[in-house]
Design a protein around this motif. Structure first.
Motif, PDB file in Angstrom:
ATOM      1  N   ASN A   1       3.079 -22.246 -17.610  1.00  0.00           N
ATOM      2  CA  ASN A   1       4.204 -21.252 -17.146  1.00  0.00           C
ATOM      3  C   ASN A   1       5.557 -21.765 -17.507  1.00  0.00           C
ATOM      4  OD1 ASN A   1       2.072 -19.443 -16.856  1.00  0.00           O
ATOM      5  ND2 ASN A   1       2.285 -19.501 -14.988  1.00  0.00           N
ATOM      6  N   ILE A   2       5.785 -22.789 -16.912  1.00  0.00           N
ATOM      7  CA  ILE A   2       7.231 -23.260 -16.923  1.00  0.00           C
ATOM      8  C   ILE A   2       7.351 -23.817 -18.349  1.00  0.00           C
ATOM      9  CG2 ILE A   2       8.542 -25.631 -16.134  1.00  0.00           C
ATOM     10  CD1 ILE A   2       6.946 -25.296 -13.424  1.00  0.00           C
ATOM     11  N   ILE A   3       6.494 -24.571 -19.060  1.00  0.00           N
ATOM     12  CA  ILE A   3       6.780 -24.944 -20.275  1.00  0.00           C
ATOM     13  C   ILE A   3       7.174 -23.758 -21.348  1.00  0.00           C
ATOM     14  CG2 ILE A   3       5.333 -26.133 -22.426  1.00  0.00           C
ATOM     15  CD1 ILE A   3       4.702 -28.223 -20.151  1.00  0.00           C
ATOM     16  N   VAL A   4       6.265 -22.756 -21.128  1.00  0.00           N
ATOM     17  CA  VAL A   4       6.450 -21.575 -22.289  1.00  0.00           C
ATOM     18  C   VAL A   4       7.605 -20.949 -21.984  1.00  0.00           C
ATOM     19  CG1 VAL A   4       3.945 -21.332 -22.806  1.00  0.00           C
ATOM     20  CG2 VAL A   4       5.032 -20.112 -21.017  1.00  0.00           C
ATOM     21  N   CYS A   5       7.972 -20.699 -20.767  1.00  0.00           N
ATOM     22  CA  CYS A   5       9.374 -19.927 -20.233  1.00  0.00           C
ATOM     23  C   CYS A   5      10.678 -20.827 -20.847  1.00  0.00           C
ATOM     24  CB  CYS A   5       9.482 -19.545 -18.935  1.00  0.00           C
ATOM     25  SG  CYS A   5       8.262 -18.474 -18.416  1.00  0.00           S
ATOM     26  N   ALA A   6      10.382 -22.269 -20.642  1.00  0.00           N
ATOM     27  CA  ALA A   6      11.638 -23.176 -20.886  1.00  0.00           C
ATOM     28  C   ALA A   6      11.676 -23.092 -22.449  1.00  0.00           C
ATOM     29  CB  ALA A   6      11.336 -24.411 -20.178  1.00  0.00           C
ATOM     30  N   GLY A   7      10.393 -23.418 -22.950  1.00  0.00           N
ATOM     31  CA  GLY A   7      10.558 -23.572 -24.557  1.00  0.00           C
ATOM     32  C   GLY A   7      11.081 -22.293 -25.118  1.00  0.00           C
ATOM     33  N   VAL A   8      10.824 -21.180 -24.979  1.00  0.00           N
ATOM     34  CA  VAL A   8      11.145 -20.044 -25.430  1.00  0.00           C
ATOM     35  C   VAL A   8      12.552 -20.004 -25.542  1.00  0.00           C
ATOM     36  CG1 VAL A   8      11.383 -17.403 -25.434  1.00  0.00           C
ATOM     37  CG2 VAL A   8       9.019 -18.574 -25.467  1.00  0.00           C
ATOM     38  N   GLY A   9      13.271 -20.088 -24.133  1.00  0.00           N
ATOM     39  CA  GLY A   9      14.460 -19.878 -23.897  1.00  0.00           C
ATOM     40  C   GLY A   9      15.365 -20.902 -24.507  1.00  0.00           C
ATOM     41  N   ILE A  10      15.081 -22.198 -24.621  1.00  0.00           N
ATOM     42  CA  ILE A  10      16.016 -23.093 -25.191  1.00  0.00           C
ATOM     43  C   ILE A  10      15.716 -22.960 -26.886  1.00  0.00           C
ATOM     44  CG2 ILE A  10      15.639 -25.619 -25.737  1.00  0.00           C
ATOM     45  CD1 ILE A  10      14.488 -26.192 -22.958  1.00  0.00           C
ATOM     46  N   ILE A  11      14.651 -22.726 -27.300  1.00  0.00           N
ATOM     47  CA  ILE A  11      14.754 -22.368 -28.786  1.00  0.00           C
ATOM     48  C   ILE A  11      15.525 -21.254 -29.549  1.00  0.00           C
ATOM     49  CG2 ILE A  11      13.156 -21.620 -30.606  1.00  0.00           C
ATOM     50  CD1 ILE A  11      10.866 -23.103 -29.277  1.00  0.00           C
ATOM     51  N   VAL A  12      15.404 -20.198 -28.381  1.00  0.00           N
ATOM     52  CA  VAL A  12      16.370 -19.055 -28.990  1.00  0.00           C
ATOM     53  C   VAL A  12      17.783 -19.352 -28.489  1.00  0.00           C
ATOM     54  CG1 VAL A  12      16.940 -16.715 -28.111  1.00  0.00           C
ATOM     55  CG2 VAL A  12      14.424 -17.450 -28.326  1.00  0.00           C
ATOM     56  N   SER A  13      17.955 -20.087 -27.444  1.00  0.00           N
ATOM     57  CA  SER A  13      19.513 -20.488 -27.188  1.00  0.00           C
ATOM     58  C   SER A  13      20.051 -21.395 -28.335  1.00  0.00           C
ATOM     59  CB  SER A  13      19.776 -21.278 -25.825  1.00  0.00           C
ATOM     60  OG  SER A  13      19.226 -20.451 -24.699  1.00  0.00           O
ATOM     61  N   LEU A  14      19.351 -22.152 -29.041  1.00  0.00           N
ATOM     62  CA  LEU A  14      19.832 -23.131 -29.928  1.00  0.00           C
ATOM     63  C   LEU A  14      20.102 -22.348 -31.205  1.00  0.00           C
ATOM     64  CD1 LEU A  14      17.538 -26.366 -29.065  1.00  0.00           C
ATOM     65  CD2 LEU A  14      19.831 -26.031 -28.656  1.00  0.00           C
ATOM     66  N   PHE A  15      19.615 -21.196 -31.442  1.00  0.00           N
ATOM     67  CA  PHE A  15      19.666 -20.483 -32.518  1.00  0.00           C
ATOM     68  C   PHE A  15      20.567 -19.433 -32.346  1.00  0.00           C
ATOM     69  CE2 PHE A  15      16.021 -22.776 -33.645  1.00  0.00           C
ATOM     70  CZ  PHE A  15      16.272 -23.307 -35.064  1.00  0.00           C
ATOM     71  N   THR A  16      21.046 -19.267 -31.149  1.00  0.00           N
ATOM     72  CA  THR A  16      22.239 -18.146 -30.875  1.00  0.00           C
ATOM     73  C   THR A  16      23.561 -18.520 -30.297  1.00  0.00           C
ATOM     74  OG1 THR A  16      21.208 -17.901 -28.642  1.00  0.00           O
ATOM     75  CG2 THR A  16      20.641 -16.364 -30.421  1.00  0.00           C
ATOM     76  N   LYS A  17      24.422 -17.787 -30.403  1.00  0.00           N
ATOM     77  CA  LYS A  17      26.007 -18.129 -30.086  1.00  0.00           C
ATOM     78  C   LYS A  17      26.275 -18.542 -28.681  1.00  0.00           C
ATOM     79  CE  LYS A  17      30.834 -16.416 -30.963  1.00  0.00           C
ATOM     80  NZ  LYS A  17      31.197 -15.543 -30.156  1.00  0.00           N
ATOM     81  N   PRO A  18      26.831 -19.618 -28.525  1.00  0.00           N
ATOM     82  CA  PRO A  18      27.012 -20.176 -27.036  1.00  0.00           C
ATOM     83  C   PRO A  18      28.157 -19.171 -26.234  1.00  0.00           C
ATOM     84  CG  PRO A  18      27.658 -21.690 -28.590  1.00  0.00           C
ATOM     85  CD  PRO A  18      27.381 -20.735 -29.372  1.00  0.00           C
ATOM     86  N   GLU A  19      27.848 -19.215 -24.865  1.00  0.00           N
ATOM     87  CA  GLU A  19      28.901 -18.311 -24.151  1.00  0.00           C
ATOM     88  C   GLU A  19      30.086 -18.907 -24.209  1.00  0.00           C
ATOM     89  OE1 GLU A  19      27.516 -15.502 -23.187  1.00  0.00           O
ATOM     90  OE2 GLU A  19      25.465 -16.015 -23.229  1.00  0.00           O
ATOM     91  N   SER A  20      31.393 -18.187 -23.953  1.00  0.00           N
ATOM     92  CA  SER A  20      32.647 -18.820 -23.922  1.00  0.00           C
ATOM     93  C   SER A  20      32.745 -19.545 -22.486  1.00  0.00           C
ATOM     94  CB  SER A  20      33.508 -17.626 -23.755  1.00  0.00           C
ATOM     95  OG  SER A  20      33.662 -16.842 -22.966  1.00  0.00           O
ATOM     96  N   ASP A  21      33.742 -20.543 -22.527  1.00  0.00           N
ATOM     97  CA  ASP A  21      33.770 -21.273 -21.273  1.00  0.00           C
ATOM     98  C   ASP A  21      34.425 -20.270 -20.475  1.00  0.00           C
ATOM     99  OD1 ASP A  21      32.856 -23.659 -22.269  1.00  0.00           O
ATOM    100  OD2 ASP A  21      34.825 -24.542 -22.693  1.00  0.00           O
ATOM    101  N   LYS A  22      35.411 -19.412 -20.849  1.00  0.00           N
ATOM    102  CA  LYS A  22      36.131 -18.384 -19.762  1.00  0.00           C
ATOM    103  C   LYS A  22      34.977 -17.653 -18.892  1.00  0.00           C
ATOM    104  CE  LYS A  22      39.154 -14.688 -19.504  1.00  0.00           C
ATOM    105  NZ  LYS A  22      39.670 -13.537 -20.355  1.00  0.00           N
TER     106      LYS A  22
END
Lengths: 68, 619
Positions: free
Chosen positions: B483-504
Motif C-alpha cells: 500500500n505504501i509503495i503504490v500510494c507513493a509511486g502514483v503520487g511521485i510519478i504524477v508530481s514529476l509530470f505536473t507543475k510544481p507549487e510556488s515557493d510563496k
C-alpha cells in the motif's frame, strides 16, 4: 532458534537508513543546528535513543540464547 | 465460555471509578474559555504533563486485550510494536512538530489545504474522519467485550451505556479536561498494569519451585523470551509484516497523523517542551507501557507452561486478559484492574472524539458556514458534534464485531486507512516537488490500487518477503508495504509530470523552511538571546493596554525587548502550566520584581492573588 538475528539486522538496517536519512535532512535544512547548545543536546539524545533501543533488543536476545 | 463474572464488590468499584473520572473531567472543564482552549488547551502545559497525559492515549484499552493475546501466544515479542518508533523521531521533533506549532496547523486536513488545495483538504477530512470514528468504534467494542460478562448486560447495550458515560464529562470539558483526566488515568493504568505483573509473579512463586522474577522468567521457553518474532512466519504474527505495518506505517500514523497527539503537542507551552515530551514518551513511557499491556499474556503463558489446567485450554483469543486477571487477583482487585481498563478506553475514545469534533468544526463547519459564527456558537456546535461522532461510532460497532478478534479488526483497519494519508503528509513535508495533482492521485489512484490488492493478493506477493499467502484470507500485515509503495509511486510519478507549487504557497509548510518558522510565528525576527527565568509579584494594569509590563532591570535579566513574546505561569511548578498565559512585552516601568497584567491575561491564566508568577522570554 535458527528466528534470532535476521529480524534484528533487518530492524536496525532498514530503521537505521530511515534514521540516518532523517538526520541528514534536518541537518542540511538547518532545522537542527548543532551550533546551538540546546540543539547539540538534542542531537545527543537522538543518537542515545537509537543505541538505547538497539542495546535493549540485543540484551534480550543474548539473555534468551543464554537460557537454552 | 463463561468466565470472570466478578463479584458485587468488583461492580461497585467499576461504577465508582466511572463516576470519579466524570466528576474530575467536569471540574477541569472550567478552564475551557474558547474553542482554542476546548480543542488545544491554550498552549500552556509543561512537557511532563503532556508526556504523562499521552500514556493513557498510547495504552488504549484495546492494547490490553490485543497484546495480552499475542503475549500469551508468542511471549516477549508481543512488545515489538512499542519499540520501533525511534527511527522517525528526528523527523518529527525537528520537522513536523515545529511546522504544526509555529504555523498553527490545527488539523491534518488544514495542512492539506494550505500545502495543496481545498479539494485535497476535503479528501483528507473524509479519510481522517472515517479513520478516527472507526477507531472509536473499536474502542467501544473492546471495553464492552470486557465488561458485559461482568455486568450480565447484552454487548450492544453495554456499548451504548459506555458512550453515554464518556459523553457526560467530555460535554462539559474539552481538551483541558481530557488532559487532566488522562493524567490521573495514566498513573492508575501504569499502577494497575504493574500490580497485575506483581500478582502474577506472586501466583507463580506459590505454584512453582521458583520465586520472584525467576518464577516468571524460568517458566517461559527460550523462544518465548526473544524480543522479536520469527522473520516471516507464521502468517498471523511475523516480524517483517509487523515491521512494515506498525514500525513504518503505524509510526508515521502515530507521530504525523494522530489528531489527538497533534492536539496534545499544540497544548504544550513551547516546541522545546513538545520535544521533551516526545523523548520522554519514547524512552521511558513506551517500555513501561509495553510491560503494562503485555504482562497478563506473559504471566498466562508461564502459568500454562508451569501449572497446566489452571487456565481453560479452549480460551478464546480475546479472553486472555480477563481470564488471567481473574485467576491471579482477588475480588475487589479484579474490579480495580478492570476499572483501569475502563480508564484506558475512556482516554483513547475521548481524545479521538475531541479530535473528530475539532476536524468537523474547523474543516467542515467553519469553511462551509455562510455567516461568521461566534466563538460561543462554535463551542456549542463542537459539543454536539462530539455526541454525533459517538452515535456513528456505536452504529459501526456491529461491523467490527464480525471479525474473528479485535486484533484482526484493528490490523485490517490500520493497514487499509493509514498508508494514503501517511504517504501524503510525509511527502508533503519532506519533498517540495510534491504537487496538488500528486496528492489527489495518491488518495484516488493509490486507494484504487490498494483495493485491487485486497481482491487480488497475488499483487502483494512480490513484496511479501516469503510470508505464506493464506487462501481466502490474504496477507495480514505485509499489505502495508504494498500500500505504501503504490500510494507513493502514483503520487511521485504524477508530481514529476505536473507543475510544481510556488515557493510563496509552500512558505513554512515544508522542512526546507524550518529555520524561518520562528520568524513567521512571531511576525518579526526572533530574539534568540538566552535570558533568565524570573519570579515576580503581580499587579493589575489600570489602563488595560496590550502586552504586560516588567521593570527595565527584569527585562534586561530576561534579555527581552518590547514586542518579544513572553510566557508567564504560576510559580508553583507542579501546576504544570495550568495557570499560565502567553503575551508580549510592553514598554518597561521602574518597579523591580513586579509585573503589571491586563484583564485578558488574568482571565486566561486565572492567577491567584498573592501567588507569585514565573516569567520567561519565549524562543
Amino acid at each position: 532458534m535458527d528466528r534470532v538475528w535476521l529480524p534484528f539486522i533487518y530492524l536496525y538496517g532498514v530503521g537505521g537508513i530511515i534514521f540516518t536519512v532523517g538526520l541528514i535532512l534536518i541537518l542540511r535544512t538547518k532545522a537542527l543546528r548543532p551550533s546551538y547548545e540546546r540543539h547539540r543536546k538534542w542531537l545527543w539524545v537522538l543518537f542515545y535513543g537509537f543505541f538505547f533501543w538497539a542495546g535493549l533488543h540485543a540484551t534480550f536476545i543474548f539473555l534468551a540464547l543464554g537460557s537454552r | 465460555m463463561d468466565l470472570a463474572i466478578g463479584t458485587s464488590l468488583d461492580r461497585i468499584i467499576i461504577i465508582g471509578y466511572f463516576a470519579l473520572v466524570m466528576g474530575f473531567g467536569a471540574y477541569f472543564g472550567r478552564y475551557s474559555k474558547t474553542t482554542t482552549d476546548y480543542f488545544f488547551g491554550g498552549r500552556r502545559f509543561a512537557w511532563w504533563l503532556i508526556a504523562i497525559s499521552i500514556v493513557a492515549t498510547g495504552v488504549g484499552s484495546h492494547s490490553f486485550l490485543k497484546y495480552s493475546t499475542k503475549a500469551y501466544q508468542y511471549g516477549l515479542s508481543s512488545t515489538m510494536t512499542y519499540m520501533n518508533d525511534w527511527f522517525f523521531v528526528p523527523l518529527f521533533m525537528f520537522g513536523w512538530l515545529p511546522i504544526i506549532y509555529y504555523m498553527r496547523i490545527r488539523s491534518i486536513p488544514e495542512y492539506f489545504e494550505r500545502r495543496f488545495s481545498a479539494n485535497a483538504r476535503y479528501l483528507a477530512t473524509f479519510m481522517t474522519l472515517i479513520f478516527m470514528i472507526g477507531y472509536i468504534a473499536i474502542q467501544f467494542l473492546t471495553l464492552a467485550t470486557a465488561l458485559y460478562r461482568i455486568f450480565g448486560i447484552p454487548l450492544m447495550m453495554t456499548v451504548v451505556i459506555i458512550a453515554i458515560a464518556t459523553t457526560i464529562y467530555m460535554h462539559f470539558g474539552g481538551q483541558t479536561s481530557v488532559i487532566f483526566t488522562d493524567l490521573i488515568q495514566g498513573f492508575i493504568l501504569i499502577f494497575a498494569g504493574l500490580l497485575l505483573f506483581y500478582l502474577g509473579i506472586q501466583f507463580l512463586g506459590v505454584n512453582t519451585p521458583f520465586s520472584g522474577l525467576q518464577a516468571f522468567w524460568m517458566n517461559l521457553s527460550p523462544e518465548q523470551k526473544l524480543p522479536l518474532a520469527h522473520f516471516n512466519k507464521p502468517p498471523d504474527f511475523n516480524f517483517v509484516g509487523i515491521f512494515w505495518q506498525d514500525g513504518i506505517a503505524g509510526s508515521v500514523g502515530f507521530l504525523f497523523l494522530n489528531q489527538g497527539l497533534i492536539m496534545r503537542f499544540m497544548a504544550a507551552r513551547s516546541v522545546n517542551d513538545g520535544r521533551k515530551a516526545v523523548a520522554f514518551n519514547a524512552l521511558v513511557i513506551l517500555p513501561i507501557s509495553a510491560i503494562v499491556v503485555s504482562n497478563a499474556g506473559w504471566i498466562g503463558r508461564a502459568i500454562a507452561n508451569a501449572v497446566p489446567g489452571t487456565l481453560p485450554v479452549d480460551m478464546a483469543s480475546n479472553d486472555v486478559f480477563v481470564a488471567v486477571t481473574n485467576v491471579i487477583s482477588s475480588p475487589g482487585v479484579f474490579g480495580f484492574i478492570i476499572a483501569a481498563l475502563c480508564a484506558a478506553l475512556m482516554s483513547t475514545s475521548d481524545t479521538l472524539v475531541n479530535a473528530s469534533s475539532a476536524i468537523i468544526v474547523n474543516d467542515i463547519y467553519k469553511p462551509l458556514s455562510k455567516k461568521k459564527r461566534s466563538d460561543k456558537e462554535q463551542l456549542e456546535f463542537a459539543r454536539w458534534t462530539s455526541l454525533g461522532v459517538k452515535v456513528i461510532a456505536v452504529i459501526m460497532v456491529p461491523f467490527f464485531n464480525t471479525f474473528d478478534s479485535i486484533y484482526e479488526a484493528n490490523g485490517w483497519f490500520h493497514s487499509t486507512f493509514t498508508p494514503p494519508l501517511a504517504v501524503g503528509v510525509f511527502l508533503g513535508i519532506f519533498w517540495k516537488r510534491f504537487t496538488t495533482a500528486g496528492i489527489i492521485a495518491t488518495f484516488v489512484g493509490g486507494a484504487f490500487l490498494m483495493v485491487l490488492g485486497q481482491f487480488y493478493p497475488q499483487l502483494i506477493s512480490p513484496f511479501a518477503h516469503g510470508i505464506e499467502l493464506r487462501p481466502d484470507r490474504g496477507y495480514s500485515y505485509i499489505g502495508a508495504l504494498y500500500n505504501i509503495i503504490v500510494c507513493a509511486g502514483v503520487g511521485i510519478i504524477v508530481s514529476l509530470f505536473t507543475k510544481p507549487e510556488s515557493d510563496k504557497k509552500l512558505k513554512g509548510l515544508t522542512i526546507f523552511d524550518a529555520a524561518k518558522l520562528k520568524g513567521i510565528y512571531k511576525g518579526s525576527a526572533p530574539n534568540e538571546a538566552i535570558g533568565e527565568k524570573i519570579i515576580v509579584d503581580w499587579k493589575t494594569n489600570k489602563d488595560d493596554q496590550d502586552g504586560i509590563r516588567f521593570s527595565k532591570n527584569d527585562m534586561d535579566r530576561m534579555k527581552a525587548n518590547p514586542g518579544d513574546l513572553v510566557y508567564i505561569q504560576d510559580a508553583r511548578w507542579w501546576l504544570g502550566g495550568l495557570k499560565s498565559a502567553h503575551s508580549i512585552f510592553a514598554l518597561p516601568h521602574n518597579e523591580d520584581g513586579v509585573v503589571y497584567l491586563n484583564s485578558s491575561e488574568l482571565d486566561h491564566g486565572q492567577f491567584l492573588s498573592g501567588m507569585q508568577i514565573k516569567a520567561e522570554k519565549e524562543m
